[in-house]
Design a protein around this motif. Structure first.
Motif, mmCIF file in Angstrom:
data_model
loop_
_atom_site.group_PDB
_atom_site.id
_atom_site.type_symbol
_atom_site.label_atom_id
_atom_site.label_comp_id
_atom_site.label_asym_id
_atom_site.label_seq_id
_atom_site.Cartn_x
_atom_site.Cartn_y
_atom_site.Cartn_z
ATOM 1 N N LEU A 54 3.914 9.409 -11.917
ATOM 2 C CA LEU A 54 4.374 8.032 -12.145
ATOM 3 C C LEU A 54 3.229 7.023 -12.159
ATOM 4 C CD1 LEU A 54 7.663 7.879 -10.056
ATOM 5 C CD2 LEU A 54 7.286 8.632 -12.405
ATOM 6 N N ASN A 55 2.012 7.483 -11.838
ATOM 7 C CA ASN A 55 0.813 6.629 -11.904
ATOM 8 C C ASN A 55 0.895 5.398 -11.000
ATOM 9 O OD1 ASN A 55 -0.466 8.268 -13.916
ATOM 10 N ND2 ASN A 55 0.889 7.343 -15.446
ATOM 11 N N ILE A 56 1.531 5.549 -9.844
ATOM 12 C CA ILE A 56 1.579 4.446 -8.893
ATOM 13 C C ILE A 56 0.252 4.420 -8.132
ATOM 14 C CG2 ILE A 56 2.732 3.505 -6.855
ATOM 15 C CD1 ILE A 56 5.303 4.754 -7.807
ATOM 16 N N THR A 108 -0.292 23.080 5.011
ATOM 17 C CA THR A 108 0.764 23.488 4.070
ATOM 18 C C THR A 108 1.893 22.472 4.007
ATOM 19 O OG1 THR A 108 2.065 24.740 5.707
ATOM 20 C CG2 THR A 108 0.258 25.895 4.589
ATOM 21 N N TRP A 109 1.902 21.526 4.951
ATOM 22 C CA TRP A 109 2.935 20.496 4.951
ATOM 23 C C TRP A 109 2.605 19.329 4.020
ATOM 24 C CZ3 TRP A 109 2.974 20.295 11.013
ATOM 25 C CH2 TRP A 109 3.592 21.445 11.504
ATOM 26 N N ILE A 110 1.403 19.295 3.476
ATOM 27 C CA ILE A 110 1.003 18.184 2.605
ATOM 28 C C ILE A 110 1.808 18.244 1.312
ATOM 29 C CG2 ILE A 110 -0.895 17.106 1.349
ATOM 30 C CD1 ILE A 110 -2.813 18.328 3.405
ATOM 31 N N ARG A 111 2.544 17.198 1.042
ATOM 32 C CA ARG A 111 3.400 17.152 -0.143
ATOM 33 C C ARG A 111 2.566 16.928 -1.407
ATOM 34 N NH1 ARG A 111 7.060 19.347 3.129
ATOM 35 N NH2 ARG A 111 8.527 17.880 4.088
ATOM 36 N N PRO A 112 3.041 17.375 -2.559
ATOM 37 C CA PRO A 112 2.359 17.049 -3.814
ATOM 38 C C PRO A 112 2.521 15.566 -4.131
ATOM 39 C CG PRO A 112 4.442 18.144 -4.260
ATOM 40 C CD PRO A 112 4.227 18.224 -2.768
ATOM 41 N N ASP A 113 1.480 14.962 -4.640
ATOM 42 C CA ASP A 113 1.518 13.520 -4.927
ATOM 43 C C ASP A 113 2.113 13.263 -6.310
ATOM 44 O OD1 ASP A 113 1.186 10.796 -5.045
ATOM 45 O OD2 ASP A 113 -0.959 10.913 -5.524
ATOM 46 N N LYS A 166 8.868 -1.199 -12.196
ATOM 47 C CA LYS A 166 9.096 -2.344 -13.086
ATOM 48 C C LYS A 166 8.001 -3.383 -12.926
ATOM 49 C CE LYS A 166 11.890 -2.309 -15.529
ATOM 50 N NZ LYS A 166 11.968 -1.586 -16.821
ATOM 51 N N GLY A 167 7.555 -3.577 -11.692
ATOM 52 C CA GLY A 167 6.487 -4.541 -11.460
ATOM 53 C C GLY A 167 5.164 -4.105 -12.050
ATOM 54 N N LEU A 168 4.927 -2.783 -12.076
ATOM 55 C CA LEU A 168 3.675 -2.251 -12.619
ATOM 56 C C LEU A 168 3.696 -2.132 -14.137
ATOM 57 C CD1 LEU A 168 3.000 0.636 -10.071
ATOM 58 C CD2 LEU A 168 1.650 -1.461 -10.322
ATOM 59 N N ASP A 169 4.883 -2.179 -14.720
ATOM 60 C CA ASP A 169 5.017 -2.019 -16.169
ATOM 61 C C ASP A 169 4.256 -3.135 -16.880
ATOM 62 O OD1 ASP A 169 5.751 -1.672 -18.779
ATOM 63 O OD2 ASP A 169 7.909 -1.555 -18.387
ATOM 64 N N VAL A 181 0.852 -1.191 0.000
ATOM 65 C CA VAL A 181 0.000 0.000 0.000
ATOM 66 C C VAL A 181 0.883 1.235 0.000
ATOM 67 C CG1 VAL A 181 -1.926 1.190 1.088
ATOM 68 C CG2 VAL A 181 -1.648 -1.267 1.422
ATOM 69 N N LEU A 182 0.555 2.184 -0.874
ATOM 70 C CA LEU A 182 1.221 3.475 -0.863
ATOM 71 C C LEU A 182 0.196 4.510 -0.421
ATOM 72 C CD1 LEU A 182 3.791 5.109 -1.467
ATOM 73 C CD2 LEU A 182 2.874 5.508 -3.764
ATOM 74 N N PHE A 183 0.243 4.869 0.867
ATOM 75 C CA PHE A 183 -0.626 5.917 1.384
ATOM 76 C C PHE A 183 -0.041 7.256 0.938
ATOM 77 C CE2 PHE A 183 -1.160 2.453 4.547
ATOM 78 C CZ PHE A 183 -2.527 2.235 4.374
ATOM 79 N N LYS A 184 -0.890 8.069 0.312
ATOM 80 C CA LYS A 184 -0.393 9.275 -0.343
ATOM 81 C C LYS A 184 -0.740 10.532 0.446
ATOM 82 C CE LYS A 184 -0.699 6.914 -4.757
ATOM 83 N NZ LYS A 184 -1.514 6.701 -5.966
#
Length: 307
Positions: free
Chosen positions: A138-140, A127-132, A187-190, A76-79
């Motif tokens: 990268l469409n992850i 304001t600390w929320i980073r851009p995804d 690479k795995g998602l490719d 899981v990639l929590f964004k």
């Protein structure tokens, strides 16, 4: 986040994949080999990224409006800024995970791990929320199910062990391991990594080896397809899918890279270099080089003092 960081974030959100990859500079905020008998957590957002690998157990996770049932091997990639919660688990949960920034921010050490909903955060905290960039460029996806997950697990455990020790060289190691994890995910998602591409992986690598070892010789498409034991059409399609170039374009690119190396580091004349990389005349070489590189060989050499 500083004004400069905000400007850079906007640029990255509007840029392309290649430019983003050149600027990745991950910093790990927290790394933990988390193991609990029951996993449950209230809704929250985070300011950075969290990557979690489910090693054991079954987890029910909500990410915004979607509920996922996670099983061992799922990632899981929590964004940043996306609300999520852990709804429950079945069996003991083993969840090695990391919190990290993927780009460099000068306030890295000042940003905490958050456990509140966005509506509960103070204005300064939002304001600390980073851009995804990992999702938007990268469409992850949020949940990653890929065949090479065990490789990611190994790198993640290595990163956690290094984090726990955090010696003076840790900043270098953590960047390299996080980048490796992202590389393995991409690479795995490719789509090209799925069958039948994997079936012909070795064959395609063999054709590249043949091109590299014989770059100065004429190489036909028929010859390469025979090495790969594929039809010309099937081989050409798979080759371009994997390397982004046709076999001929790949050979030309390699020839010119080799020519650049010889122009910079050898004492050979342009005529000798042209012959060495497979051209019958320096005129033909110069014309092809300029079409590919935008400058003539002599103009290229002038950019390197002492050549």
């Amino acid at each position: 986040m500083s004004i400069l960081a905000l400007v850079e974030a906007k640029i990255f959100m509007e840029t392309d994949k290649k430019n983003l990859l050149m600027h990745l500079s991950p910093n790990v905020r927290r790394a933990w080999n988390h193991r609990v008998p029951v996993m449950k957590m209230k809704p929250r957002i985070i300011f950075d990224y969290e990557l979690l690998y489910l090693e054991r157990g079954v987890l029910s996770v909500r990410i915004e409006e979607t509920v996922y049932t996670l099983e061992p091997g799922d990632i899981v990639l929590f964004k940043p800024g996306k609300e999520h919660e852990f709804l429950g688990s079945a069996g003991e949960s083993w969840m090695p995970h990391i919190h990290f920034d993927v780009l460099y921010y000068d306030n890295f050490e000042d940003v905490p791990i958050n456990f509140k909903r966005k509506t509960e955060c103070q204005e300064i905290e939002t304001t600390w929320i980073r851009p995804d960039v990992l999702g938007h460029i990268l469409n992850i996806p949020d949940v990653i199910r890929i065949k090479n997950h065990s490789e990611i697990h190994l790198s993640l455990i290595q990163l956690i062990h290094a984090y726990e020790r955090s010696d003076t060289d840790f900043p270098i190691l953590q960047k390299s391991l996080t980048l490796r994890i992202l590389y393995l995910i991409l690479k795995g998602l490719d789509p090209a990594a799925s069958s039948p591409f994997i079936l012909h992986q070795t064959a395609l690598e063999n054709t590249v080896t043949h091109i590299i070892e014989n770059y100065g010789q004429p190489i036909s498409l028929d010859d390469l397809s025979k090495i790969a034991c594929l039809s010309v059409y099937h081989f050409s399609r798979l080759f371009k899918q994997k390397f982004g170039l046709s076999p001929h374009q790949f050979q030309m690119k390699y020839r010119f890279e080799r020519a650049k190396e010889l122009m910079i580091y050898s004492q050979l004349s342009l005529t000798s270099i042209a012959e060495k990389i497979g051209y019958s005349s320096v005129f033909a070489f110069s014309k092809a080089f300029k079409q590919s590189e935008g400058v003539s060989p002599r103009q290229f050499m002038q950019t390197y003092p002492g050549v």
